[in-house]
Enzyme design. Structure first.
Site, PDB file in Angstrom:
ATOM      1  N   SER A 135      -4.044  -6.111   2.540  1.00 49.38           N
ATOM      2  CA  SER A 135      -4.754  -5.363   3.502  1.00 49.38           C
ATOM      3  C   SER A 135      -6.431  -5.116   2.152  1.00 49.38           C
ATOM      4  O   SER A 135      -5.948  -6.495   1.466  1.00 49.38           O
ATOM      5  CB  SER A 135      -4.125  -4.009   3.426  1.00 49.38           C
ATOM      6  OG  SER A 135      -5.720  -2.821   4.125  1.00 49.38           O
ATOM      7  N   TYR A 148      -1.444   4.538   0.621  1.00 44.70           N
ATOM      8  CA  TYR A 148      -1.704   2.802   0.846  1.00 44.70           C
ATOM      9  C   TYR A 148      -2.277   2.311   0.062  1.00 44.70           C
ATOM     10  O   TYR A 148      -1.877   1.683   0.242  1.00 44.70           O
ATOM     11  CB  TYR A 148      -2.594   2.992   2.787  1.00 44.70           C
ATOM     12  CG  TYR A 148      -1.971   2.204   2.975  1.00 44.70           C
ATOM     13  CD1 TYR A 148      -1.391   1.436   4.022  1.00 44.70           C
ATOM     14  CD2 TYR A 148      -3.844   1.327   3.485  1.00 44.70           C
ATOM     15  CE1 TYR A 148      -1.540   0.277   4.396  1.00 44.70           C
ATOM     16  CE2 TYR A 148      -3.865   0.344   4.064  1.00 44.70           C
ATOM     17  CZ  TYR A 148      -2.443  -0.196   4.649  1.00 44.70           C
ATOM     18  OH  TYR A 148      -2.412  -1.812   5.727  1.00 44.70           O
ATOM     19  N   LYS A 152      -0.722  -1.593  -1.856  1.00 46.11           N
ATOM     20  CA  LYS A 152      -1.485  -2.581  -1.063  1.00 46.11           C
ATOM     21  C   LYS A 152      -2.375  -2.867  -2.097  1.00 46.11           C
ATOM     22  O   LYS A 152      -1.822  -4.227  -2.667  1.00 46.11           O
ATOM     23  CB  LYS A 152      -2.184  -2.324   0.055  1.00 46.11           C
ATOM     24  CG  LYS A 152      -1.706  -1.987   1.274  1.00 46.11           C
ATOM     25  CD  LYS A 152      -1.036  -2.819   2.344  1.00 46.11           C
ATOM     26  CE  LYS A 152      -0.532  -2.954   3.034  1.00 46.11           C
ATOM     27  NZ  LYS A 152       0.113  -3.913   3.626  1.00 46.11           N
TER      28      LYS A 152
HETATM   29  N1  LIG Z   1      -4.000  -2.600  11.801  1.00 43.69           N
HETATM   30  C1  LIG Z   1      -4.819  -2.758  11.026  1.00 43.69           C
HETATM   31  O1  LIG Z   1      -5.594  -2.852  10.753  1.00 43.69           O
HETATM   32  C2  LIG Z   1      -3.968  -3.419   9.563  1.00 43.69           C
HETATM   33  C3  LIG Z   1      -5.679  -3.573   8.671  1.00 43.69           C
HETATM   34  C4  LIG Z   1      -5.365  -4.061   7.586  1.00 43.69           C
HETATM   35  C5  LIG Z   1      -3.655  -4.835   6.777  1.00 43.69           C
HETATM   36  N2  LIG Z   1      -2.876  -4.486   7.727  1.00 43.69           N
HETATM   37  C6  LIG Z   1      -1.031  -4.822   7.881  1.00 43.69           C
HETATM   38  O2  LIG Z   1      -0.930  -5.253   8.773  1.00 43.69           O
HETATM   39  C7  LIG Z   1       0.871  -4.918   8.725  1.00 43.69           C
HETATM   40  C8  LIG Z   1       1.058  -5.142   9.972  1.00 43.69           C
HETATM   41  O3  LIG Z   1       0.310  -3.764  10.477  1.00 43.69           O
HETATM   42  P1  LIG Z   1       0.733  -3.780  11.942  1.00 43.69           P
HETATM   43  O4  LIG Z   1      -1.293  -3.155  12.194  1.00 43.69           O
HETATM   44  O5  LIG Z   1       0.698  -5.014  12.642  1.00 43.69           O
HETATM   45  O6  LIG Z   1       0.626  -1.856  11.839  1.00 43.69           O
HETATM   46  P2  LIG Z   1       1.806  -1.993  12.741  1.00 43.69           P
HETATM   47  O7  LIG Z   1       2.477  -0.565  13.143  1.00 43.69           O
HETATM   48  O8  LIG Z   1       1.544  -1.999  14.681  1.00 43.69           O
HETATM   49  O9  LIG Z   1       3.246  -2.983  12.890  1.00 43.69           O
HETATM   50  C9  LIG Z   1       3.794  -2.776  11.609  1.00 43.69           C
HETATM   51  C10 LIG Z   1       5.826  -2.572  11.990  1.00 43.69           C
HETATM   52  O10 LIG Z   1       6.783  -2.731  10.836  1.00 43.69           O
HETATM   53  C11 LIG Z   1       7.561  -2.164  11.385  1.00 43.69           C
HETATM   54  N3  LIG Z   1       8.392  -1.691   9.726  1.00 43.69           N
HETATM   55  C12 LIG Z   1       7.203   0.031   9.357  1.00 43.69           C
HETATM   56  N4  LIG Z   1       8.341  -0.007   8.444  1.00 43.69           N
HETATM   57  C13 LIG Z   1       9.541  -0.321   8.939  1.00 43.69           C
HETATM   58  C14 LIG Z   1      10.504  -0.471   7.532  1.00 43.69           C
HETATM   59  N5  LIG Z   1      10.689   0.377   6.210  1.00 43.69           N
HETATM   60  N6  LIG Z   1      11.253  -1.456   7.620  1.00 43.69           N
HETATM   61  C15 LIG Z   1      10.758  -2.969   8.287  1.00 43.69           C
HETATM   62  N7  LIG Z   1       9.665  -2.782   9.570  1.00 43.69           N
HETATM   63  C16 LIG Z   1       9.773  -1.518   8.909  1.00 43.69           C
HETATM   64  C17 LIG Z   1       6.809  -1.566  12.379  1.00 43.69           C
HETATM   65  O11 LIG Z   1       8.183  -0.784  12.828  1.00 43.69           O
HETATM   66  C18 LIG Z   1       6.211  -2.403  13.051  1.00 43.69           C
HETATM   67  O12 LIG Z   1       6.732  -2.971  13.757  1.00 43.69           O
HETATM   68  C19 LIG Z   1       1.215  -4.066   7.883  1.00 43.69           C
HETATM   69  O13 LIG Z   1       1.584  -4.731   6.116  1.00 43.69           O
HETATM   70  C20 LIG Z   1      -0.347  -3.316   7.406  1.00 43.69           C
HETATM   71  O14 LIG Z   1      -0.137  -2.609   6.136  1.00 43.69           O
HETATM   72  C21 LIG Z   1      -3.284  -3.791   9.408  1.00 43.69           C
END
Ligand SMILES: NC(=O)c1ccc[n+]([C@@H]2O[C@H](COP(=O)([O-])OP(=O)(O)OC[C@H]3O[C@@H](n4cnc5c(N)ncnc54)[C@H](O)[C@@H]3O)[C@@H](O)[C@H]2O)c1
Length: 257
Positions: A135, A148, A152
């Site tokens: 992230s 977080y 990260k």
């Molecule tokens: N959405 C954003 O703005 C953003 C920004 C920067 C980084 N990220 C990172 O991107 C990645 C994906 O995030 P997203 O936005 O798609 O989030 P999201 O919450 O939509 O999806 C996350 C997925 O991870 C799964 N998950 C959660 N806990 C888990 C566990 N214990 N074991 C296995 N799977 C698990 C959830 O069931 C879900 O399907 C993450 O690592 C997040 O930190 C997201």
């Protein structure tokens, strides 16, 4: 690099960025293991992409290793492992240890534990490719959310360490560091939602497209929001000014709690 006939594992693939990566990889002709803690979501994505669902709760010790071993047993060889699952518990630093443990478990230790099986597999196979969805919070900081931010940063540090240690043995490591992406995680992010979307709100398919395009480059950092590079430079070059600005931002969003 095209993913045609490659064997790919995507964690957190039940929705959001992970789902988009699984769909994009499948569309290129990859065999995809779709993994998520949410078994029904993993199965649904696997069914629609022609992939294979393997449920795993990556907050738990032994689960990342089990996932990798099951994926190797299913695919025979893993070419690319997208360690994408992540959690944002929306928690301040005072939260109980249990929540810190979940954040560190999914956002950091899942990568360490998966690597325990992947690195020997790739050393034997002559190479492999690990992509961490970290992230921008891992390069900068997420105001108001210590677990977080810290987890990260640790994920980026571990990815760097893996890259340093294994690049010479054809194990390539990359770290995706987005800001706001239009997923459930962002929708649930409360006070920082507008902040994360400030520069640009990307769709999961945009990030997935950049992640897959970056596989064939030598870039360690994949920055779907290019401004993150400018912020990271400012943080290193003028750290006191950077911290003052971030502190003001934190006070503005959260008061002086
Ligand atoms: N959405 C954003 O703005 C953003 C920004 C920067 C980084 N990220 C990172 O991107 C990645 C994906 O995030 P997203 O936005 O798609 O989030 P999201 O919450 O939509 O999806 C996350 C997925 O991870 C799964 N998950 C959660 N806990 C888990 C566990 N214990 N074991 C296995 N799977 C698990 C959830 O069931 C879900 O399907 C993450 O690592 C997040 O930190 C997201």
């Amino acid at each position: 690099m095209t993913l045609q006939d490659k064997n790919v594992v995507v964690t957190g693939a039940g929705r959001g960025i992970g789902r988009a990566i699984a769909e994009a990889a499948a569309a290129q002709g990859a065999r995809v293991v779709v993994s998520d803690v949410d078994q029904a979501a993993a199965t649904e994505v696997a069914d629609t992409t022609g992939g294979i669902a393997i449920a795993a709760d990556l907050s738990k010790a032994a689960e990342p290793e089990r996932l990798v071993l099951e994926a190797i047993a299913t695919l025979d060889r893993i070419d690319v492992f997208f360690g994408n699952a992540g959690v944002d518990l929306g928690a301040g630093w005072q939260v109980e240890d249990r929540l810190w443990d979940v954040a560190m478990g999914v956002n950091l230790m899942a990568h360490v534990r998966a690597a325990r099986e992947l690195i020997p597999h790739w050393l034997k196979a002559g190479g492999g490719h690990y992509v961490v969805t970290a992230s921008a919070a891992g390069l900068l900081s997420m105001v108001g959310n210590a677990p977080y931010s810290v987890s990260k940063h640790a994920a980026v540090a571990f990815a760097e360490w893996l890259s340093i240690s294994y690049a010479s043995r054809d194990i390539k490591v990359q770290a995706i560091c987005p800001q706001g992406v239009n997923t459930q995680m962002l929708q649930d992010s409360g006070a920082v939602k507008d902040l994360l979307s400030h520069d640009a709100l990307l769709e999961p398919r945009d990030v997935a497209g950049q992640a897959i395009a970056a596989l064939s480059t030598d870039a360690f950092y994949v920055l779907p929001h290019p401004s993150v590079a400018d912020y990271a430079l400012a943080r290193v070059r003028t750290p006191d000014a950077w911290l003052t600005g971030m502190s003001r931002l934190s006070d503005r969003v959260f008061g002086d709690a």
